[in-house]
Scaffold this motif. Sequence first.
Motif, PDB file in Angstrom:
ATOM      1  N   TRP A 108      47.596  49.239  46.898  1.00 12.70           N
ATOM      2  CA  TRP A 108      46.545  48.493  46.196  1.00 12.70           C
ATOM      3  C   TRP A 108      45.571  49.420  45.475  1.00 12.70           C
ATOM      4  CZ3 TRP A 108      45.691  43.607  44.849  1.00 12.70           C
ATOM      5  CH2 TRP A 108      44.396  43.225  44.481  1.00 12.70           C
ATOM      6  N   ASP A 109      45.211  50.544  46.096  1.00  7.30           N
ATOM      7  CA  ASP A 109      44.235  51.455  45.506  1.00  7.30           C
ATOM      8  C   ASP A 109      44.733  52.077  44.202  1.00  7.30           C
ATOM      9  OD1 ASP A 109      42.463  50.962  47.529  1.00  7.30           O
ATOM     10  OD2 ASP A 109      43.078  52.688  48.734  1.00  7.30           O
ATOM     11  N   MET A 139      33.930  49.873  34.355  1.00  6.57           N
ATOM     12  CA  MET A 139      34.184  48.881  35.406  1.00  6.57           C
ATOM     13  C   MET A 139      32.875  48.433  36.047  1.00  6.57           C
ATOM     14  SD  MET A 139      36.281  47.042  37.078  1.00  6.57           S
ATOM     15  CE  MET A 139      37.905  47.761  36.772  1.00  6.57           C
ATOM     16  N   ARG A 140      31.950  49.398  36.296  1.00  5.37           N
ATOM     17  CA  ARG A 140      30.687  49.049  36.933  1.00  5.37           C
ATOM     18  C   ARG A 140      29.887  48.103  36.045  1.00  5.37           C
ATOM     19  NH1 ARG A 140      26.724  53.482  39.482  1.00  5.37           N
ATOM     20  NH2 ARG A 140      28.430  53.475  40.973  1.00  5.37           N
ATOM     21  N   SER A 141      29.832  48.416  34.732  1.00  2.00           N
ATOM     22  CA  SER A 141      29.064  47.561  33.831  1.00  2.00           C
ATOM     23  C   SER A 141      29.662  46.174  33.744  1.00  2.00           C
ATOM     24  CB  SER A 141      29.001  48.202  32.440  1.00  2.00           C
ATOM     25  OG  SER A 141      30.300  48.350  31.902  1.00  2.00           O
ATOM     26  N   HIS A 172      45.467  47.712  35.943  1.00  2.00           N
ATOM     27  CA  HIS A 172      45.459  46.502  35.126  1.00  2.00           C
ATOM     28  C   HIS A 172      46.420  46.677  33.952  1.00  2.00           C
ATOM     29  CE1 HIS A 172      43.930  42.801  33.421  1.00  2.00           C
ATOM     30  NE2 HIS A 172      43.751  43.418  32.252  1.00  2.00           N
ATOM     31  N   VAL A 173      47.200  45.656  33.670  1.00  2.00           N
ATOM     32  CA  VAL A 173      48.157  45.712  32.572  1.00  2.00           C
ATOM     33  C   VAL A 173      47.458  45.284  31.287  1.00  2.00           C
ATOM     34  CG1 VAL A 173      50.326  44.832  31.653  1.00  2.00           C
ATOM     35  CG2 VAL A 173      50.088  45.226  34.106  1.00  2.00           C
ATOM     36  N   LEU A 174      47.370  46.206  30.328  1.00  2.00           N
ATOM     37  CA  LEU A 174      46.724  45.917  29.050  1.00  2.00           C
ATOM     38  C   LEU A 174      47.796  45.737  27.973  1.00  2.00           C
ATOM     39  CD1 LEU A 174      43.821  48.534  29.174  1.00  2.00           C
ATOM     40  CD2 LEU A 174      43.671  46.079  29.597  1.00  2.00           C
ATOM     41  N   LEU A 175      47.648  44.693  27.186  1.00  2.00           N
ATOM     42  CA  LEU A 175      48.585  44.398  26.112  1.00  2.00           C
ATOM     43  C   LEU A 175      47.930  44.646  24.762  1.00  2.00           C
ATOM     44  CD1 LEU A 175      50.014  41.033  27.516  1.00  2.00           C
ATOM     45  CD2 LEU A 175      51.039  43.297  27.686  1.00  2.00           C
TER      46      LEU A 175
END
Length: 241
Positions: free
Chosen positions: A176-177, A1-3, A181-184
């Motif tokens: 929220w925390d 995520m950071r990258s 993310h929904v990955l397909l």
Amino acid sequence: MRSTKKIIASALAVCMLASASVVSGFAATAPDGSSAAVNNYAQAARELGTNYGYDGDDLGAVYTPQKTVFKIWSPTATEVILNRYATGSDSELGADDLGKITMTKLMDGSRWTGVWTATVNGDIVNTYYTYTVTAKAPYGDEVQTAETQDIYSVATGVNGKRSMVCDLSKTNPDGWDSDKHVLLDKQTDSQVWEIHVKDFSYDKNSGVSDSNRGKYLAFTETGTTLNNEGNVSTCVDYLKQ
């Protein structure tokens, strides 16, 4: 995520500075249209990332009740000034200039990270700010100065002219925390909608209450149907289906 954030932020920073005509030393072509002049934008972006890499994920305005730390990655700038305002525009009630701060370079040992930073002590939540960036023009040695909002900001004032200092713990919805993310398996399975807030519910046949039609609050209504007949779902319920 950071990258991922770093890549996006780096690209946005270069684009912001280029659009403001304050990027120094690179462009796709010369003013006369020839391609012999200088490095293209993609190469320049890679060089900036290599020479002024920054691994932090704290760009923008990081707020706490005790202080707010401002950071912007702008390695082509020769000076960056933080401008503080009470409101999102000068036409609003209570508008006031809260002063300016000359930002300093954030160093990693003896190496500059390309980041400019400033700290404001105290609780300044819900105030606004911009940056005044000084750098060379894309061509030649002419120095230009431009005022811009913060590309790393999470909220802005009227027409995006000024960025806002936010306390996200007060604005994030419940849960929220832990949002994921929904990955397909296949990107083609996703359905992406672009919705205009007004058009979403403005029609009188939308089933949305008159007071909320064409407004953000229309998205809070459930059970809406075409002509209120109870047969064809509309608005949010339609999207869910």
